[in-house]
Write a protein that holds these residues in place. Structure first.
Motif, PDB file in Angstrom:
ATOM      1  N   MET A   1       0.948  -1.062   0.084  1.00 21.62           N
ATOM      2  CA  MET A   1       0.041   0.104  -0.001  1.00 21.62           C
ATOM      3  C   MET A   1       0.798   1.243  -0.048  1.00 21.62           C
ATOM      4  O   MET A   1       1.813   1.592   0.763  1.00 21.62           O
ATOM      5  CB  MET A   1      -0.853   0.002   1.401  1.00 21.62           C
ATOM      6  CG  MET A   1      -1.885   1.295   1.387  1.00 21.62           C
ATOM      7  SD  MET A   1      -3.028   1.026   2.769  1.00 21.62           S
ATOM      8  CE  MET A   1      -3.890   2.696   2.554  1.00 21.62           C
ATOM      9  N   SER A   2       0.771   2.235  -0.947  1.00 18.96           N
ATOM     10  CA  SER A   2       1.525   3.336  -1.029  1.00 18.96           C
ATOM     11  C   SER A   2       1.191   4.344   0.057  1.00 18.96           C
ATOM     12  O   SER A   2      -0.320   4.253   0.469  1.00 18.96           O
ATOM     13  CB  SER A   2       1.423   3.748  -2.410  1.00 18.96           C
ATOM     14  OG  SER A   2       0.074   4.350  -2.553  1.00 18.96           O
ATOM     15  N   THR A   3       2.191   5.229   0.453  1.00 18.63           N
ATOM     16  CA  THR A   3       1.732   6.323   1.533  1.00 18.63           C
ATOM     17  C   THR A   3       1.698   7.596   1.003  1.00 18.63           C
ATOM     18  O   THR A   3       2.417   7.830  -0.082  1.00 18.63           O
ATOM     19  CB  THR A   3       2.967   6.049   2.733  1.00 18.63           C
ATOM     20  OG1 THR A   3       4.535   6.338   1.999  1.00 18.63           O
ATOM     21  CG2 THR A   3       2.817   4.796   3.104  1.00 18.63           C
ATOM     22  N   GLN A   4       1.017   8.475   1.736  1.00 20.59           N
ATOM     23  CA  GLN A   4       1.172   9.760   1.228  1.00 20.59           C
ATOM     24  C   GLN A   4       0.996  10.881   2.524  1.00 20.59           C
ATOM     25  O   GLN A   4       0.136  10.406   3.143  1.00 20.59           O
ATOM     26  CB  GLN A   4      -0.300   9.997   0.379  1.00 20.59           C
ATOM     27  CG  GLN A   4      -0.429  11.551  -0.212  1.00 20.59           C
ATOM     28  CD  GLN A   4      -1.950  11.713  -0.917  1.00 20.59           C
ATOM     29  OE1 GLN A   4      -2.691  10.828  -1.147  1.00 20.59           O
ATOM     30  NE2 GLN A   4      -2.022  12.812  -1.478  1.00 20.59           N
ATOM     31  N   ALA A   5       1.951  11.794   2.237  1.00 20.92           N
ATOM     32  CA  ALA A   5       1.660  12.793   3.305  1.00 20.92           C
ATOM     33  C   ALA A   5       0.470  13.449   3.607  1.00 20.92           C
ATOM     34  O   ALA A   5      -0.133  13.568   2.344  1.00 20.92           O
ATOM     35  CB  ALA A   5       3.036  13.674   3.363  1.00 20.92           C
ATOM     36  N   PRO A   6       0.093  13.765   4.749  1.00 22.80           N
ATOM     37  CA  PRO A   6      -1.095  14.611   4.866  1.00 22.80           C
ATOM     38  C   PRO A   6      -0.934  15.969   4.083  1.00 22.80           C
ATOM     39  O   PRO A   6      -0.181  16.632   3.771  1.00 22.80           O
ATOM     40  CB  PRO A   6      -1.251  14.910   6.288  1.00 22.80           C
ATOM     41  CG  PRO A   6      -0.163  14.036   7.148  1.00 22.80           C
ATOM     42  CD  PRO A   6       0.645  13.546   6.022  1.00 22.80           C
ATOM     43  N   THR A   7      -2.332  16.277   3.711  1.00 19.03           N
ATOM     44  CA  THR A   7      -2.382  17.543   2.807  1.00 19.03           C
ATOM     45  C   THR A   7      -3.683  18.060   3.235  1.00 19.03           C
ATOM     46  O   THR A   7      -4.713  17.467   3.108  1.00 19.03           O
ATOM     47  CB  THR A   7      -2.455  17.271   0.994  1.00 19.03           C
ATOM     48  OG1 THR A   7      -1.024  16.636   0.968  1.00 19.03           O
ATOM     49  CG2 THR A   7      -2.540  18.508   0.466  1.00 19.03           C
ATOM     50  N   PHE A   8      -3.789  19.351   3.506  1.00 18.04           N
ATOM     51  CA  PHE A   8      -5.166  19.852   3.684  1.00 18.04           C
ATOM     52  C   PHE A   8      -5.907  20.381   2.326  1.00 18.04           C
ATOM     53  O   PHE A   8      -5.266  21.369   1.552  1.00 18.04           O
ATOM     54  CB  PHE A   8      -4.948  21.270   4.785  1.00 18.04           C
ATOM     55  CG  PHE A   8      -4.890  20.871   5.998  1.00 18.04           C
ATOM     56  CD1 PHE A   8      -5.922  20.529   6.811  1.00 18.04           C
ATOM     57  CD2 PHE A   8      -3.513  20.620   6.663  1.00 18.04           C
ATOM     58  CE1 PHE A   8      -5.630  20.151   8.243  1.00 18.04           C
ATOM     59  CE2 PHE A   8      -3.288  20.301   7.745  1.00 18.04           C
ATOM     60  CZ  PHE A   8      -4.470  19.856   8.679  1.00 18.04           C
ATOM     61  N   THR A   9      -6.742  19.741   1.883  1.00 19.29           N
ATOM     62  CA  THR A   9      -7.650  20.019   0.800  1.00 19.29           C
ATOM     63  C   THR A   9      -8.562  21.325   1.060  1.00 19.29           C
ATOM     64  O   THR A   9      -8.768  21.912  -0.195  1.00 19.29           O
ATOM     65  CB  THR A   9      -8.358  18.887   0.151  1.00 19.29           C
ATOM     66  OG1 THR A   9      -9.448  18.366   1.196  1.00 19.29           O
ATOM     67  CG2 THR A   9      -7.378  17.905  -0.281  1.00 19.29           C
TER      68      THR A   9
ATOM     69  N   ALA B   1     -11.838  21.776   8.663  1.00 18.69           N
ATOM     70  CA  ALA B   1     -10.792  21.627   7.741  1.00 18.69           C
ATOM     71  C   ALA B   1     -11.083  20.314   7.276  1.00 18.69           C
ATOM     72  O   ALA B   1     -11.577  19.454   7.757  1.00 18.69           O
ATOM     73  CB  ALA B   1      -9.330  21.894   8.342  1.00 18.69           C
ATOM     74  N   GLN B   2     -10.653  19.987   5.831  1.00 20.50           N
ATOM     75  CA  GLN B   2     -10.456  18.858   5.107  1.00 20.50           C
ATOM     76  C   GLN B   2      -9.172  18.318   4.850  1.00 20.50           C
ATOM     77  O   GLN B   2      -8.473  19.307   4.429  1.00 20.50           O
ATOM     78  CB  GLN B   2     -11.544  18.902   4.041  1.00 20.50           C
ATOM     79  CG  GLN B   2     -11.651  17.352   3.119  1.00 20.50           C
ATOM     80  CD  GLN B   2     -12.759  16.813   3.920  1.00 20.50           C
ATOM     81  OE1 GLN B   2     -13.575  17.647   4.355  1.00 20.50           O
ATOM     82  NE2 GLN B   2     -12.701  15.666   3.935  1.00 20.50           N
ATOM     83  N   VAL B   3      -8.932  17.110   5.382  1.00 17.54           N
ATOM     84  CA  VAL B   3      -7.307  16.632   4.958  1.00 17.54           C
ATOM     85  C   VAL B   3      -7.392  15.223   4.492  1.00 17.54           C
ATOM     86  O   VAL B   3      -8.116  14.501   4.730  1.00 17.54           O
ATOM     87  CB  VAL B   3      -6.599  16.537   6.378  1.00 17.54           C
ATOM     88  CG1 VAL B   3      -7.198  15.513   7.459  1.00 17.54           C
ATOM     89  CG2 VAL B   3      -5.271  16.231   6.242  1.00 17.54           C
ATOM     90  N   SER B   4      -6.339  15.127   3.661  1.00 16.95           N
ATOM     91  CA  SER B   4      -6.214  13.691   3.136  1.00 16.95           C
ATOM     92  C   SER B   4      -4.824  13.359   3.262  1.00 16.95           C
ATOM     93  O   SER B   4      -3.938  13.930   3.726  1.00 16.95           O
ATOM     94  CB  SER B   4      -6.474  13.737   1.590  1.00 16.95           C
ATOM     95  OG  SER B   4      -5.302  14.737   0.901  1.00 16.95           O
ATOM     96  N   GLY B   5      -4.560  11.913   3.359  1.00 16.38           N
ATOM     97  CA  GLY B   5      -3.264  11.274   3.516  1.00 16.38           C
ATOM     98  C   GLY B   5      -3.445   9.726   3.612  1.00 16.38           C
ATOM     99  O   GLY B   5      -4.587   9.359   3.912  1.00 16.38           O
TER     100      GLY B   5
END
Length: 291
Positions: free
Chosen positions: A1-9, A27-31
């Motif tokens: 599974m790939s990893t992705q640093a948190p980002t505030f969309t 706030a909306q965050v993805s990661g």
């Protein structure tokens, strides 16, 4: 599974709240993996003990902090931090508590527009008010919920509705309302989405006067008469003479006597008529009457 640093969309937005009213930060965050979320006030970790009555939640990437009844002591800088194994991200905003109230006011209103099918559409408004107004977008009176197709964004006092890909059925009347404890303001505009089908060009109409029509008709009659006359003067290919004006049988010359020179008879050779002159020009002698 790939990893992705948190980002505030969708980062935090500053809030101006009336004393005694509720103030909300979200706030909306993805990661990946799903980040852990922490809240801070003026650089200090925020907890229920430090700020009684505070409500904190995090679900489906949406981080929310609500203070049910703010006082002047709640004013300050609020931050949210998202952390996972790939990294971290932080978003910060201000809370201003005031006793003054100002009804919502649109500094920038919705603008009507016409776009092509498949285009991206962005409808922006800029609105102020104390406390910070609650802004909602509508289409034909129905509230629009933020989704992948219709995203509602905020950047300071600018609120936007972003349509990722517009279709003709998205055409209609769009409105936005801004509401706070002091009042409500509304802005409305029209959106027209044109389909990809090409619109046929209009044919140029030529106006002809009655005198021109009469002249044209006279010319057509004369041309028809001349064509009829010319057709009567020509022998149709083969053995038939064509008479358009009068369909009377052609005259047949009498049989020649032994002393008379032979008459010319039309012969067909390879489909063409071998005659020195048209049939209608051959004329025999008038027979004598018999008593």
């Amino acid at each position: 599974m790939s990893t992705q640093a948190p980002t505030f969309t969708q980062p935090l937005q500053s809030v101006v709240a009336l004393e005694g009213s509720a103030a909300t930060f979200e706030a909306q965050v993805s990661g990946s993996p799903v980040p852990e979320v922490s809240w801070f006030r003026d650089g200090q970790v925020l907890s229920a003990a430090a700020l009684p009555g505070v409500q904190i939640s995090f679900s489906d990437g949406r981080a929310v902090l609500t203070i049910p009844a703010v006082t002047a002591a709640h004013s300050g800088r609020f931050s949210v931090r998202a952390t996972n194994g790939a990294g971290q991200a932080t978003s910060t905003a201000e809370l201003q508590v005031t006793a003054e109230t100002v009804p919502p006011n649109f500094l920038q209103r919705l603008q009507s527009s016409t776009v092509r099918q498949g285009s991206q559409v962005r409808l922006d408004v800029r609105v102020t008010g104390i406390p910070t107004p609650v802004v909602k977008f509508y289409r034909e009176g129905a509230e629009i919920q933020s989704s992948a197709d219709f995203r509602i964004l905020q950047n300071g006092d600018v609120y936007s509705l972003l349509i990722a890909e517009a279709f003709p059925e998205d055409s209609g009347t769009y409105s936005v309302t801004a509401t706070n404890s002091s009042g409500r303001a509304t802005s409305t505009a029209e959106l027209l989405v044109q389909s990809e089908e090409t619109v046929p060009s209009k044919k140029t109409k030529t106006i002809v006067s009655s005198s021109q029509m009469e002249t044209s008709q006279t010319t057509k009659v004369e041309a028809s008469f001349q064509a009829t006359t010319m057709m009567e003067m020509h022998v149709e290919t083969g053995m038939m003479t064509q008479h358009l004006a009068h369909k009377t049988p052609p005259r047949v010359p009498p049989k020649p006597t032994s002393k008379s020179p032979p008459s010319y008879v039309s012969k067909v050779t390879g489909g063409r008529q071998q005659s020195p002159s048209p049939v209608r020009h051959v004329k025999g002698p008038t027979p004598a009457s018999v008593t």
